[in-house]
Design a protein around this motif. Structure first.
Motif, PDB file in Angstrom:
ATOM      1  N   ALA A   1      41.837  33.443  26.694  1.00  0.00           N
ATOM      2  CA  ALA A   1      43.104  33.506  25.922  1.00  0.00           C
ATOM      3  C   ALA A   1      43.675  31.990  26.382  1.00  0.00           C
ATOM      4  O   ALA A   1      44.058  31.168  25.033  1.00  0.00           O
ATOM      5  N   LEU A   2      43.630  31.486  27.462  1.00  0.00           N
ATOM      6  CA  LEU A   2      44.212  30.188  27.617  1.00  0.00           C
ATOM      7  C   LEU A   2      43.505  29.256  27.358  1.00  0.00           C
ATOM      8  O   LEU A   2      43.830  28.121  26.620  1.00  0.00           O
ATOM      9  N   SER A   3      42.125  29.555  27.115  1.00  0.00           N
ATOM     10  CA  SER A   3      41.363  28.238  26.457  1.00  0.00           C
ATOM     11  C   SER A   3      41.359  28.345  25.018  1.00  0.00           C
ATOM     12  O   SER A   3      41.492  27.281  24.317  1.00  0.00           O
TER      13      SER A   3
ATOM     14  N   VAL B   1      34.938  34.923  36.540  1.00  0.00           N
ATOM     15  CA  VAL B   1      35.947  34.621  36.113  1.00  0.00           C
ATOM     16  C   VAL B   1      37.021  35.769  36.194  1.00  0.00           C
ATOM     17  O   VAL B   1      38.193  35.905  36.804  1.00  0.00           O
ATOM     18  N   ALA B   2      36.421  37.130  35.912  1.00  0.00           N
ATOM     19  CA  ALA B   2      37.196  38.261  35.784  1.00  0.00           C
ATOM     20  C   ALA B   2      37.509  38.861  37.241  1.00  0.00           C
ATOM     21  O   ALA B   2      38.453  39.545  37.401  1.00  0.00           O
ATOM     22  N   SER B   3      36.944  38.153  38.205  1.00  0.00           N
ATOM     23  CA  SER B   3      37.527  38.710  39.557  1.00  0.00           C
ATOM     24  C   SER B   3      38.385  37.620  40.092  1.00  0.00           C
ATOM     25  O   SER B   3      38.630  38.091  41.330  1.00  0.00           O
ATOM     26  N   MET B   4      38.692  36.782  39.632  1.00  0.00           N
ATOM     27  CA  MET B   4      39.652  35.620  40.216  1.00  0.00           C
ATOM     28  C   MET B   4      41.084  35.662  39.547  1.00  0.00           C
ATOM     29  O   MET B   4      41.459  35.964  38.412  1.00  0.00           O
ATOM     30  N   SER B   5      41.971  35.222  40.350  1.00  0.00           N
ATOM     31  CA  SER B   5      43.372  34.915  39.998  1.00  0.00           C
ATOM     32  C   SER B   5      43.327  33.465  39.091  1.00  0.00           C
ATOM     33  O   SER B   5      42.216  32.797  39.093  1.00  0.00           O
ATOM     34  N   GLN B   6      44.385  33.626  38.131  1.00  0.00           N
ATOM     35  CA  GLN B   6      44.724  32.307  37.271  1.00  0.00           C
ATOM     36  C   GLN B   6      44.732  31.078  38.332  1.00  0.00           C
ATOM     37  O   GLN B   6      44.190  30.090  37.903  1.00  0.00           O
ATOM     38  N   ASP B   7      45.326  31.095  39.594  1.00  0.00           N
ATOM     39  CA  ASP B   7      45.393  30.159  40.242  1.00  0.00           C
ATOM     40  C   ASP B   7      43.902  29.755  40.802  1.00  0.00           C
ATOM     41  O   ASP B   7      43.675  28.393  41.119  1.00  0.00           O
ATOM     42  N   GLU B   8      43.148  30.651  41.080  1.00  0.00           N
ATOM     43  CA  GLU B   8      41.864  30.324  41.711  1.00  0.00           C
ATOM     44  C   GLU B   8      41.023  29.671  40.581  1.00  0.00           C
ATOM     45  O   GLU B   8      40.280  28.634  40.726  1.00  0.00           O
ATOM     46  N   VAL B   9      41.147  30.185  39.372  1.00  0.00           N
ATOM     47  CA  VAL B   9      40.282  29.735  38.196  1.00  0.00           C
ATOM     48  C   VAL B   9      40.832  28.005  38.006  1.00  0.00           C
ATOM     49  O   VAL B   9      39.962  27.248  37.878  1.00  0.00           O
ATOM     50  N   TYR B  10      42.213  27.886  38.072  1.00  0.00           N
ATOM     51  CA  TYR B  10      42.536  26.543  37.906  1.00  0.00           C
ATOM     52  C   TYR B  10      42.129  25.649  38.991  1.00  0.00           C
ATOM     53  O   TYR B  10      41.773  24.414  38.636  1.00  0.00           O
TER      54      TYR B  10
ATOM     55  N   ASP C   1      38.678  18.055  30.335  1.00  0.00           N
ATOM     56  CA  ASP C   1      40.150  18.795  30.067  1.00  0.00           C
ATOM     57  C   ASP C   1      40.892  17.558  29.270  1.00  0.00           C
ATOM     58  O   ASP C   1      42.226  17.714  29.696  1.00  0.00           O
ATOM     59  N   LYS C   2      40.429  16.851  28.561  1.00  0.00           N
ATOM     60  CA  LYS C   2      41.117  15.613  28.244  1.00  0.00           C
ATOM     61  C   LYS C   2      41.727  16.244  26.608  1.00  0.00           C
ATOM     62  O   LYS C   2      41.495  15.694  25.610  1.00  0.00           O
ATOM     63  N   GLY C   3      42.993  16.994  27.032  1.00  0.00           N
ATOM     64  CA  GLY C   3      43.656  17.602  25.416  1.00  0.00           C
ATOM     65  C   GLY C   3      42.797  18.323  24.595  1.00  0.00           C
ATOM     66  O   GLY C   3      41.676  19.145  25.300  1.00  0.00           O
ATOM     67  N   GLN C   4      42.695  18.407  23.372  1.00  0.00           N
ATOM     68  CA  GLN C   4      42.044  19.168  22.817  1.00  0.00           C
ATOM     69  C   GLN C   4      40.492  19.186  22.757  1.00  0.00           C
ATOM     70  O   GLN C   4      40.246  17.675  22.555  1.00  0.00           O
TER      71      GLN C   4
END
Length: 207
Positions: free
Chosen positions: A8-10, A40-49, A98-101
């Motif tokens: 969803a964030l993506s 990814v499903a096993s990780m927190s949002q902070d870990e993913v970041y 990760d340079k913007g859109q």
């Protein structure tokens, strides 16, 4: 779950013969597996970041073709064999991670793209992407640095074809790839009904 949050964030960010032994070794070892046997499903949002940030400077494995493969998460799902159909989510930039859109992304169509392991490149399944997912498990996450000869070459893509951004001639692509279905069949069951069927996760009742 966390995977849905990440997807969803993506999506939200978008709006503002078998492989050779040497290649198999390079992709499997990818001295780049930052977190093995997780998703990814096993990780927190902070870990993913934090993984996303770390992956921006990871060296990964440089293949003879010039493709650089960075395994961010190895994944714990099925490992598709040559000839098997896979469904992946991708997004890419031409000026770094990760340079913007992104210039293009599967999220634009709200469904992963599909192709066969070791198959011929076609449409958005660029040569670098097809080559870059070899040895990748379902729920795995990779980042690819794709040289122009495995992407859009010296021609590039004009603005408005993929998005409101262009791919300059001779551009290197920085591609983020998630293996959504590498053999479980969840996307095949849900999406084969119609090319207009929409789903990010390929799971009923979820985005």
């Amino acid at each position: 779950g966390r995977l849905m949050l990440h997807l969803a964030l993506s999506a939200l960010a978008l709006r503002v013969g078998p492989a050779s032994t040497s290649r198999r070794h390079a992709l499997g070892a990818a001295a780049a597996i930052l977190i093995p046997q997780r998703s990814v499903a096993s990780m927190s949002q902070d870990e993913v970041y934090r993984l996303e940030v770390a992956s921006r400077t990871a060296e990964g494995a440089l293949l003879p073709s010039g493709l650089r493969v960075i395994d961010v998460l190895e994944g714990s799902g099925p490992l598709p064999a040559k000839g098997e159909k896979v469904y992946v989510h991708f997004k890419f930039w031409t000026d770094g991670w990760d340079k913007g859109q992104p210039v293009d992304a599967s999220f634009f169509q709200v469904r992963p793209i599909d192709f066969r392991i070791g198959g011929e490149p076609s449409g958005r399944a660029l040569a670098g992407l097809v080559q870059g997912v070899e040895g990748m498990r379902e729920a795995g996450w990779r980042r690819l640095v794709i040289p122009p000869e495995l992407a859009y070459g010296d021609t590039g893509v004009r603005r408005g074809v993929l998005s409101n951004k262009d791919v300059p001639p001779g551009a290197t692509l920085y591609m983020d790839v998630h293996m959504t279905d590498g053999g479980s069949g969840k996307c095949e069951r849900l999406l084969k009904v119609s090319p207009r069927m929409k789903s990010l996760s390929c799971e009923l009742g979820k985005p």
